[in-house]
Design a protein around this motif. Structure first.
Motif, PDB file in Angstrom:
ATOM      1  N   SER A 205      30.662  58.861  35.048  1.00 49.10           N
ATOM      2  CA  SER A 205      29.631  58.356  34.135  1.00 49.10           C
ATOM      3  C   SER A 205      30.280  57.280  33.281  1.00 49.10           C
TER       4      SER A 205
ATOM      5  N   ASP B 105      25.560  56.395  37.134  1.00 50.92           N
ATOM      6  CA  ASP B 105      24.659  55.353  36.670  1.00 50.92           C
ATOM      7  C   ASP B 105      25.488  54.126  36.325  1.00 50.92           C
TER       8      ASP B 105
ATOM      9  N   GLY C 271      28.631  62.686  31.380  1.00 49.29           N
ATOM     10  CA  GLY C 271      28.561  62.745  29.927  1.00 49.29           C
ATOM     11  C   GLY C 271      27.149  63.168  29.554  1.00 49.29           C
TER      12      GLY C 271
ATOM     13  N   GLY D  56      24.239  62.224  26.343  1.00 46.62           N
ATOM     14  CA  GLY D  56      23.954  61.514  25.104  1.00 46.62           C
ATOM     15  C   GLY D  56      23.410  62.459  24.037  1.00 46.62           C
TER      16      GLY D  56
ATOM     17  N   LYS E 214      18.621  53.608  25.649  1.00 42.74           N
ATOM     18  CA  LYS E 214      20.023  53.343  25.301  1.00 42.74           C
ATOM     19  C   LYS E 214      20.372  51.975  25.890  1.00 42.74           C
TER      20      LYS E 214
HETATM   21  O1  LIG Z   1      25.838  54.503  31.217  1.00 41.57           O
HETATM   22  C1  LIG Z   1      25.789  55.373  30.356  1.00 41.57           C
HETATM   23  O2  LIG Z   1      25.370  55.190  29.211  1.00 41.57           O
HETATM   24  C2  LIG Z   1      26.350  56.725  30.657  1.00 41.57           C
HETATM   25  O3  LIG Z   1      26.556  56.976  31.970  1.00 41.57           O
HETATM   26  C3  LIG Z   1      25.547  57.799  30.000  1.00 41.57           C
HETATM   27  O4  LIG Z   1      24.998  58.744  30.859  1.00 41.57           O
HETATM   28  C4  LIG Z   1      26.525  58.491  29.097  1.00 41.57           C
HETATM   29  O5  LIG Z   1      27.389  59.308  29.886  1.00 41.57           O
HETATM   30  C5  LIG Z   1      25.833  59.359  28.081  1.00 41.57           C
HETATM   31  O6  LIG Z   1      24.808  58.609  27.477  1.00 41.57           O
HETATM   32  C6  LIG Z   1      26.859  59.794  27.038  1.00 41.57           C
HETATM   33  O7  LIG Z   1      27.431  58.633  26.469  1.00 41.57           O
HETATM   34  P1  LIG Z   1      28.579  58.850  25.347  1.00 41.57           P
HETATM   35  O8  LIG Z   1      29.567  59.800  25.967  1.00 41.57           O
HETATM   36  O9  LIG Z   1      29.167  57.496  25.123  1.00 41.57           O
HETATM   37  O10 LIG Z   1      27.892  59.452  24.161  1.00 41.57           O
END
Ligand SMILES: O=C(O)[C@H](O)[C@@H](O)[C@H](O)[C@H](O)COP(=O)(O)O
Length: 322
Positions: A114, A145, A222, A224, A254
């Motif tokens: 991620s 992603d 990860g 969010g 985001k």
């Molecule tokens: O491209 C992205 O934004 C990530 O793949 C997204 O899925 C991320 O893993 C989560 O949003 C957590 O982001 P943080 O760990 O920076 O809070």
């Protein structure tokens, strides 16, 4: 050095002792580790408490109760660390161990990254002993992603991973599968799905016997503060996508707005998923994910239910509402 349960934080102790755990929870907690008599009696599970370099790590292995078909599939586990540093040490070992298993079994290891803070938590993998012990030649790297921006753009998950991890390990460049950044979102998603289908046909990516979907060996996700995983966001229709392996979003809440993302059927076909979550700002969706209820307020992370094993790597702040 083992600490006793009385040393747990109150919320975590409450989780361990809560009567709701006698019912099969959303992520059932039954362990096969040494039992704490009190806990064993009260909670039908035990915990293993290990002191890790001065921090307290609580880990309990679970077996899916197989009762709630909607969410329970493989094994479930959670590890709570006093610091992100301790978490990163454990995550590196977990990843290296799984990689070793698959590299030996099939001479390939497919791992999905991620973006966001996950890459920082992988840093110990690029250090001894792993930098020297891992069979990097068997690794094949993908993204759950990716932002639809040039690969050298600061918003690119490829750039984030390259700068923070890939540039520090002897990975074979041909085994790193990034998106075609010359294509628009829809084209990039279709192109990435076509790439995955070729790799399934060629046997690089395994296939789920249950679904026929690509079965990645390890997905490092990860989450969010809104409970998003990959680029699947609360209330967005994409969380319901059942046919595509890879889809696209143009209105990501985001930034940046345009992304490609794996869909939940592919995410949940995984052999192993590590959900890596740090920070008090994420304690809410973590708490939600450990609840039984699946109602309209379900956030995406609650839909993560792999065929294989799910292990949460949490720092104590992210676990503070448990
Ligand atoms: O491209 C992205 O934004 C990530 O793949 C997204 O899925 C991320 O893993 C989560 O949003 C957590 O982001 P943080 O760990 O920076 O809070």
């Amino acid at each position: 050095m083992a600490s006793s349960p009385r040393h747990f934080s109150a919320p975590l102790r409450a989780l361990l002792l809560s009567p709701s755990l006698r019912k099969p929870p959303r992520i059932p907690l039954r362990t096969s580790l040494f039992s704490q008599p009190l806990m064993h009696k009260a909670l039908a599970f035990s915990t293993q408490i290990r002191g890790v370099s001065g921090s307290r790590r609580v880990s309990w292995k679970t077996e899916a109760s197989m009762s709630e078909a909607a969410t329970e599939k493989g094994k479930r586990g959670a590890e709570v660390f006093d610091s992100e540093e301790d978490l990163s040490v454990s995550l590196a070992k977990y990843t290296a161990d799984i990689a070793d298993k698959f590299s030996k079994e099939k001479r390939s290891f497919t791992v999905v990254l991620s973006g966001g803070s996950l890459i920082k938590s992988l840093r110990k993998l690029a250090e001894p002993p792993y930098i020297d012990s891992v069979d990097w030649s068997s690794w094949h790297i993908f993204w759950a992603d990716e932002r639809v921006v040039p690969k050298d753009h600061d918003d690119s998950n490829y750039k984030l991973a390259f700068d923070g991890f890939l540039s520090k390990i002897p990975i074979l460049p041909g085994n790193v599968y990034s998106i075609n950044d010359a294509l628009p979102a829809e084209g990039a998603a279709d192109d990435y799905e076509t790439c995955l289908k070729h790799l399934v046909t060629s046997g690089v990516i395994s296939v789920s016997a249950a679904t026929g979907l690509p079965k990645f060996d390890l997905m490092l996700l990860g989450m969010g503060p809104d409970g998003n995983v990959a680029s699947l966001f609360p209330g967005h229709p994409l969380v319901k996508e059942k046919e595509k392996w890879v889809t696209f979003i143009k209105d990501s809440p985001k930034p940046p707005p345009e992304r490609i993302t794996f869909t939940f059927p592919v995410i949940n076909a995984s052999s192993h998923i590590a959900l890596v979550v740090c920070g008090a700002g994420k304690a809410g969706p973590v708490h939600a994910a450990f609840q039984n209820s699946r109602n309209s307020s379900t956030v995406p992370v609650q839909m993560v239910a792999p065929e294989g094993e799910l292990v949460w790597f949490l720092d104590k702040d992210a676990a503070s509402k448990l």
